[in-house]
Design a protein around this motif. Structure first.
Motif, short mmCIF file in Angstrom:
data_model
loop_
_atom_site.label_atom_id
_atom_site.label_comp_id
_atom_site.label_asym_id
_atom_site.label_seq_id
_atom_site.Cartn_x
_atom_site.Cartn_y
_atom_site.Cartn_z
N GLU A 30 0.91 -1.53 -0.16
CA GLU A 30 0.19 0.67 -0.38
C GLU A 30 0.71 0.98 -0.43
O GLU A 30 1.87 1.23 0.24
N PRO A 31 0.44 2.56 -0.79
CA PRO A 31 0.94 3.69 -0.15
C PRO A 31 1.54 4.02 1.41
O PRO A 31 0.75 3.81 2.11
N CYS A 32 2.83 4.44 1.66
CA CYS A 32 2.68 4.84 2.88
C CYS A 32 1.69 5.58 3.44
O CYS A 32 1.76 7.47 3.29
N PRO A 33 1.65 5.41 4.57
CA PRO A 33 0.35 6.49 5.24
C PRO A 33 0.87 7.13 5.91
O PRO A 33 2.25 6.74 6.53
N ALA A 34 0.68 7.78 6.49
CA ALA A 34 0.24 9.45 7.62
C ALA A 34 1.32 9.09 8.23
O ALA A 34 2.07 9.48 9.35
N ASN A 54 1.60 4.15 13.61
CA ASN A 54 0.74 3.27 14.16
C ASN A 54 0.74 2.42 14.26
O ASN A 54 -0.05 1.28 14.18
N ARG A 55 0.66 2.37 13.19
CA ARG A 55 0.24 0.81 11.29
C ARG A 55 0.70 -0.17 12.31
O ARG A 55 0.97 -1.29 12.12
N LEU A 56 2.19 0.64 12.88
CA LEU A 56 3.63 -0.63 13.60
C LEU A 56 2.64 -1.87 14.23
O LEU A 56 3.28 -2.61 14.51
N MET A 57 1.92 -1.21 15.65
CA MET A 57 1.71 -1.77 16.46
C MET A 57 2.88 -2.18 17.12
O MET A 57 2.49 -3.50 17.71
N LEU A 58 3.28 -1.15 17.75
CA LEU A 58 4.88 -1.54 18.67
C LEU A 58 4.25 -2.36 20.29
O LEU A 58 3.21 -1.78 20.55
N ASP A 66 6.20 1.68 0.37
CA ASP A 66 6.64 2.60 -0.50
C ASP A 66 7.41 3.69 1.00
O ASP A 66 7.30 4.52 0.56
N CYS A 67 7.39 3.26 1.89
CA CYS A 67 7.49 4.55 2.86
C CYS A 67 9.21 4.20 2.68
O CYS A 67 10.00 5.21 3.24
#
Length: 479
Positions: free
Chosen positions: A223-227, A231-235, A251-252
């Motif tokens: 997917e495109p790199c989100p802003a 948070n998407r990493l769920m550390l 894409d990041c």
């Protein structure tokens, strides 16, 4: 920022005496300049929620602007000016911190039958490169194998409980790292993410490398790199390691994320960094990492000395480093009291220092000296009087140069770049929710120098930056 003219000894005595006598007297109200009034109106910030003081830096008594100068305000990071100025005068411009290494046991042919003890001296800038140089000294002194424990002596500061979530409920933020007598690398981990689309994997590494610190990488997505990529990493931030149960977009590209490993103690952090670095230097260690003190039988083997205080306060004020400011306040407490440094004694020392200058401290409240607080308070008059006296001090060049240069560096590097005041003012900023603050010095087009303080406490404070910038430009043009 240079002085405008020399003042004779008698004249200087009279000026200082008069200003001290007037130090606690209220200043006559001087209206806010029209550009500032207009900017506040647009931002919907009432004038009763702002404290403003513009003083002639040489006389210390002539006010161009004053508004609510005796009212206590939350200064946010502008509080760092109080902490760093006090430290510069009380500790002196040549003060530096020492981190010392001792051995307790028999060292023969590179093998230590006993403990290695590292004693922290509160160094705010003990980064990994400097810690490596300390360990390199140990290797150069012949130490290779440690058949004992690594003892970390952190007794220079009082051992107080610290809650990294107390301020804003986000303990992972690096600015929420607590102080420590053996603060290493600001106790921060940089997670480095490198996607490999061909292998459909993400490589995660840490800086600094930590021995035994487990890492579970996220899954790679297309997917495109989100802003909100962090948070998407769920550390999962644990003492033993980090797991990323979420995803990372190819894409990041390569990215870094700086985090406070808040579930890991300072002892664990230093211990794991030591074990990894010591092994990299060819040393061996099989003991435990424990908290303790330097024993009477221990003897010194190596020492790292920090940069001097002026260099440290430049980092603090230009980049608003919170944990470094906390370290400085506790150092002032330890050095001036002879007891393990704590915030209560630090605040007491600073208050006494201001009182000795004839500055009223009834509006002063210090929690940590960094401004990362909801209870710290200071009045524009207190800040203004302190800045005037700092301007007259022999240490003025060191103090003023620690503040961001408007339009050029630090937290003021992007502000007022195309205005006349760019390069003509040294200004410390402060930012919290509902708080926007500036304080420092402006050299006007006339050649005269002014102390400027502008504190905003209001829900619309984030919109108040234009009013503050308008004041700086107005002082430059009209001072």
């Amino acid at each position: 920022m240079s002085r405008l003219f020399r003042i004779s000894g008698v004249s200087r005595f009279l000026i200082v005496t008069l200003s001290l006598l007037a130090g606690n007297a209220p200043l006559a109200a001087q209206s806010l300049p029209p550009p500032v009034v207009g900017a506040l109106r647009v931002a919907h910030i009432p004038q009763q929620n702002v404290g403003v003081l513009v003083l002639d830096a040489d006389s210390g008594t002539r006010a161009l602007v004053s508004n609510n100068v005796n009212q206590p305000f939350n200064p946010a990071s502008v509080m760092k000016l109080v902490t760093t100025n006090a430290a510069l005068e009380l500790l002196g411009p040549t003060f530096s911190w020492k981190t010392q290494a001792y051995v307790d046991g028999v060292l023969s042919q590179g093998v230590l039958q006993g403990d290695l003890i590292i004693k922290g001296g509160g160094d705010p800038k003990l980064v990994m490169e400097n810690f490596w140089l300390l360990l390199r000294q140990l290797r150069a002194a012949g130490l290779r194998q440690i058949n004992g424990n690594l003892v970390l002596d952190r007794s220079y500061f009082a051992d107080n409980l610290y809650d990294p979530s107390q301020f804003d409920g986000d303990p992972q933020k690096p600015y929420n790292v607590g102080p420590d007598a053996l603060l290493l690398n600001y106790k921060t981990i940089a997670y480095r993410f490198t996607p490999d689309p061909a292998a459909n994997t993400v490589t995660v590494t840490t800086d600094p490398p930590l021995a035994g610190y487990a890492l579970t990488p996220p899954r790679l997505t297309s997917e495109p790199c989100p802003a909100d990529w962090q948070n998407r990493l769920m550390l999962g931030n644990e003492a033993s390691g980090a797991s990323f149960a979420g995803s990372y977009a190819a894409d990041c590209g390569p990215r870094s994320w700086y985090v406070n490993p808040y579930r890991m103690s300072h002892v664990q952090y230093v211990g794991q960094a030591f074990q990894q670095m010591w092994a990299d230097l060819g040393g061996s260690f099989s003991g435990r990492v424990v908290n303790g003190v330097v024993t009477p039988s221990a003897r010194p083997l190596a020492q790292w000395q920090s940069p001097t205080l002026p260099e440290v306060i430049r980092d603090i004020n230009k980049y608003s480093n919170n944990v470094m400011a906390r370290q400085v306040l506790l150092t002032v407490a330890a050095e001036m009291s002879g007891q393990p440094g704590d915030t209560v004694n630090g605040a007491r020392v600073v208050r006494s220092w201001l009182n000795d200058k004839g500055i009223d401290t009834s509006a002063l409240a210090i929690e940590n000296g960094a401004g990362l607080s909801r209870i710290e308070r200071v009045s524009p008059l207190l800040l203004g009087r302190m800045l005037v006296q700092a301007y007259r001090s022999p240490l003025m060049p060191e103090f003023v140069s620690s503040l961001p240069l408007v339009g050029y560096d630090g937290t003021m590097r992007r502000r007022l770049k195309s205005q006349g005041v760019a390069g003509q003012a040294h200004i410390k900023t402060g930012t919290l929710n509902d708080v926007r603050s500036i304080a420092g010095y402006v050299q006007a087009a006339s050649g005269k120098s002014y102390v400027v303080v502008f504190l905003i406490n209001h829900a619309a404070a984030p919109s108040g930056q234009k009013a503050q910038d308008a004041l700086l430009q107005w002082v430059y043009e009209n001072g």
